[in-house]
Design a protein around this motif. Structure first.
Motif: not given
Length: 776
Positions: A649-663
């Motif tokens: 869950i924490k990993f997904q939260t952290d990586t969501d930021y990276i994905v959003n940044h990529a978008n």
């Protein structure tokens, strides 16, 4: 050189039988050396004993005064020191016998002092009246009988002869030879009549006593002749003492020893223990030899031995025994020289005592030397053992060789340091050295074994840590089989290496097996520890792994976002890679089964509502609601299932930021492309404008060229005009000058005209025309 006449006297034994233990100090015997003779005198009361001694030796004994009556003058025993003789003399004046003061019934004291005098003296003077020869009491027959009887029992073992001088006072017309014979016969008769010990039966009087007889004239009637005879008598007495067999028993006996000796003699006689008295020579010998022994021992201890003992650390052990023998023999030799005149048996006994005391003293040095050498040997042993081990020799062989070699060397040191006279025991020091060596070997063996163990542990740690870390980071289906293969290979290598080294330590198989098993456990522990360390950082590893796959096209090839990329798909693929990493690090798997961890995590965390026939769903509503992954005994949980869920869950939260940044990056790229298109159009318009500007610029350049030519021509015309103007100006200057000259001439003519006719003529004919010309 004549000796100074010094006389001291004191009462040695009082009339009540009390012994004066201060006599040595009063007579100052310690100032007179240890070479002297003792002479005593006995005889009837008022027979002139004190008078005779005063004339013989210059003493100052109290003499009887005939005018006040014949009574007892000397009481007990008086002793005087005479230094005018060689050797000096101690003269004892005894209380007279047969006196009325003590009575016929009290003769015990007379017998005691007579026995005492004979026991301590080198020569005894028996003073008697010449007319008492042949009488029982006057000739001291009864007293001599008792004294001889006791003397034979007291001194039967002593061969020292005594001189008995019978001095016949107030000699008569009877020839001296006849008197001598009569006295000798009487003494012989007394000697033969006494009961002798069995060992002395048949002995003759002259074996123990040198009997001499002399006569003196009357002191009262023939004083001068008396004095001449006394002077001759003195020489006879000293000659008799110095004869072979009659030498003084006190040669070498100091004042302190003499004082103890005579006091002990009197005490024994006074207590009626005559038959238990030791021989006087033996007693004196014992006391004096004890003193010499103590003196030699103190000298040896405080001088010779202490020098050796202080330098014992730097002393060569091979010289120790020789030096001790030299010191001991020197001391014993000095003892022998100083005790040569004492009883042989006592000398030998005390000599043995000195030797034993010296050996006891030496033994402390001996033990100190051995203890020091033990330390040196032990230190050298440790160095040699270290050197042998540094030369790659096996431990067991090196330890055995060094122990045997240095024990043999120390045994040689013990043998060299021992002296023949001693029976010293070096077993304790040898045992201590052997124990020290054994303890050091044991300690060093443990140290070396620990070093070997440490070396192979370090080897295992270095060989396993890196590959295990790489395998865990790789996180694929072969991760744990590959780790297991590394572990088995490196463990086998380390065990084989340690086994080879343990063979040189000569340890039992049980200990060897324990060490090898411990090393194998350590190898597995290294892997498990590294896996736990990496599992504790799994979230970071997942982040790193996600970034690696999300931001790279392939390994080490960065991803270049084009604006057309499918960020969502890329993110899903990257997250699945991280899910696999989480599954790999969730548990250690030593068995051959991979387990269903990854499938359980996927179905629970990634695709909880989807269908996938290739994966097995858990029958539980929440398969991660547990604390362990141990599906079989070979599996060991590192990250609990519930913790995996939290981490994901924490990993997904952290990586969501990276994905959003990529978008955001993709959107920025698209915006940039639109801006680039608009910029292109603007650039095209700028190019057209620039072309028009270029044409206008060409026209301007042509106009500038024409203007430049016109300017050039105008410049040339101007230069011509300037030259012409300059010419005209020059001409004007010349005309001005001519005008100035004419004006001056005119002025001068006017002036002249004013002076006459001719002035008017000049004005009309010259000045006016000239003025007109100027004006023109």
């Amino acid at each position: 050189m004549e000796k100074k006449d010094v006389r001291y006297s004191t009462q040695l034994i009082e009339e009540e039988g009390i012994f004066n233990d201060k006599f040595s100090k009063i007579l100052k015997l310690d100032e007179s050396g240890s070479s002297y003779v003792i002479i005593s005198i006995m005889g009837p009361q008022s027979s002139g004993k004190s008078t005779l001694l005063n004339h013989l030796f210059g003493t100052n004994f109290k003499e009887m005064k005939a005018e006040i009556g014949r009574n007892q003058t000397t009481k007990g025993i008086w002793l005087a020191k005479c230094t005018n003789t060689e050797p000096y003399a101690l003269v004892a004046d005894l209380e007279g016998n047969d006196g009325t003061e003590r009575g016929e019934s009290d003769t015990a004291f007379e017998k005691q002092i007579a026995l005492f005098a004979l026991a301590i003296s080198d020569a005894v003077i028996v003073n008697m009246w010449c007319h008492d020869v042949g009488r029982i009491h006057g000739a001291n027959t009864h007293l001599l009988t008792i004294v001889f009887q006791v003397m034979m029992q007291l001194f039967s073992g002593e061969l020292h002869k005594r001189t008995i001088f019978f001095i016949l006072r107030d000699k008569t017309k009877t020839p001296l030879d006849m008197l001598k014979k009569q006295v000798n016969d009487n003494v012989e008769k007394i000697w033969d009549s006494i009961q002798k010990p069995k060992l002395l039966e048949g002995t003759r009087l002259n074996e123990y006593f040198d009997v001499q007889v002399d006569a003196l004239s009357s002191y009262e009637r023939e004083e001068e002749e008396f004095k001449i005879e006394v002077s001759s008598l003195k020489n006879k007495i000293f000659q008799s003492i110095a004869k072979d067999g009659c030498q003084s028993r006190y040669f070498g006996v100091d004042a302190a020893t003499l004082s103890i000796s005579v006091e002990q003699m009197w005490k024994t006689i006074k207590e009626n223990k005559e038959l238990d008295i030791p021989a006087h020579k033996i007693m004196v010998s014992s006391l004096r030899c004890d003193q010499i022994v103590n003196g030699k021992f103190e000298s040896l201890k405080n001088q010779d031995w202490v020098k050796l003992h202080k330098n014992i650390i730097s002393l060569d052990p091979s010289l120790f025994g020789e030096k001790l023998v030299t010191i001991l023999n020197t001391s014993l030799s000095q003892y022998d020289n100083e005790t040569i005149y004492f009883d042989e048996s006592v000398r030998a006994e005390k000599r043995e005592s000195l030797k034993e005391k010296a050996l006891q003293l030496f033994e402390s040095s001996y033990q100190g030397l051995l203890d020091h050498q033990r330390c040196i040997t032990f230190g050298t042993f440790k160095k040699e053992l270290d050197n042998a081990l540094n030369e790659r020799k096996t431990f067991a062989l090196s330890a055995s060789d060094c122990t045997e070699r240095f024990m043999a060397k120390f045994n040689e040191i013990c043998t060299d340091a021992t002296i023949p006279q001693a029976n010293w025991d070096s077993s304790v020091v040898r045992l201590q050295l052997q124990q020290d060596m054994g303890e050091h070997v044991t300690s060093l063996r443990e140290t070396k074994l620990a070093e070997c163990n440490k070396k192979y542990k370090k080897q295992l740690k270095g060989a396993l840590t890196g590959p295990v870390n790489d395998c865990l980071q790789e996180a694929d289906d072969n991760t744990w089989p590959t780790i297991k293969l590394h572990l088995e290979r490196e463990s086998k290598s380390a065990v084989e290496g340690l086994t080879g080294e343990l063979d040189g330590f000569d340890i039992d198989d049980k200990r060897k097996d324990e060490m090898l098993a411990h090393l194998e456990d350590y190898a597995r522990g290294v892997v498990e520890k590294k896996a736990k360390e990496e599992a504790s950082r799994v979230l970071k590893h997942m982040h790193d792994r996600f970034l690696m796959f999300f931001t790279n096209e392939s390994k080490n090839v960065p991803r270049i976002w084009t604006g057309e990329d499918d960020v969502k798909t890329i993110a899903e693929v990257s997250r699945l890679k991280c899910l696999k990493l989480l599954a790999i690090m969730a548990a250690i798997r030593w068995g051959n089964t991979a387990g269903n961890i990854e499938a359980t995590l996927y179905l629970t965390l990634v695709n909880p509502n989807g269908k996938d026939d290739s994966r097995t769903r858990s029958t539980s509503s929440d398969p991660l609601a547990k604390s362990t992954w141990e599906e079989d005994p070979t599996m060991k949980t590192l990250i609990a299932p519930s913790e995996c869920k939290t981490l994901w869950i924490k990993f997904q939260t952290d990586t969501d930021y990276i994905v959003n940044h990529a978008n955001s990056v993709i959107q920025a790229i698209q915006d940039r492309k639109h801006a680039e298109l608009m910029a292109k159009q603007a650039r095209e318009e700028v190019v057209a404008a620039m072309e028009k500007a270029e044409q206008a610029s060409k026209k301007v350049i042509a106009l500038k060229k024409e203007a430049k030519e016109a300017a050039k021509k105008a410049q040339e015309d101007a230069q011509i005009a300037i030259a012409d103007a300059n010419k005209r100006a020059k001409e004007a200057q010349q005309a001005q000058k001519a005008a100035n000259d004419a004006e001056r001439a005119y002025t001068e003519a006017v002036e002249k005209a004013k002076r006459g006719f001719w002035g008017h003529v000049l004005d009309y004919l010259i000045l006016k025309p000239f003025g007109w010309i100027v004006n023109q």
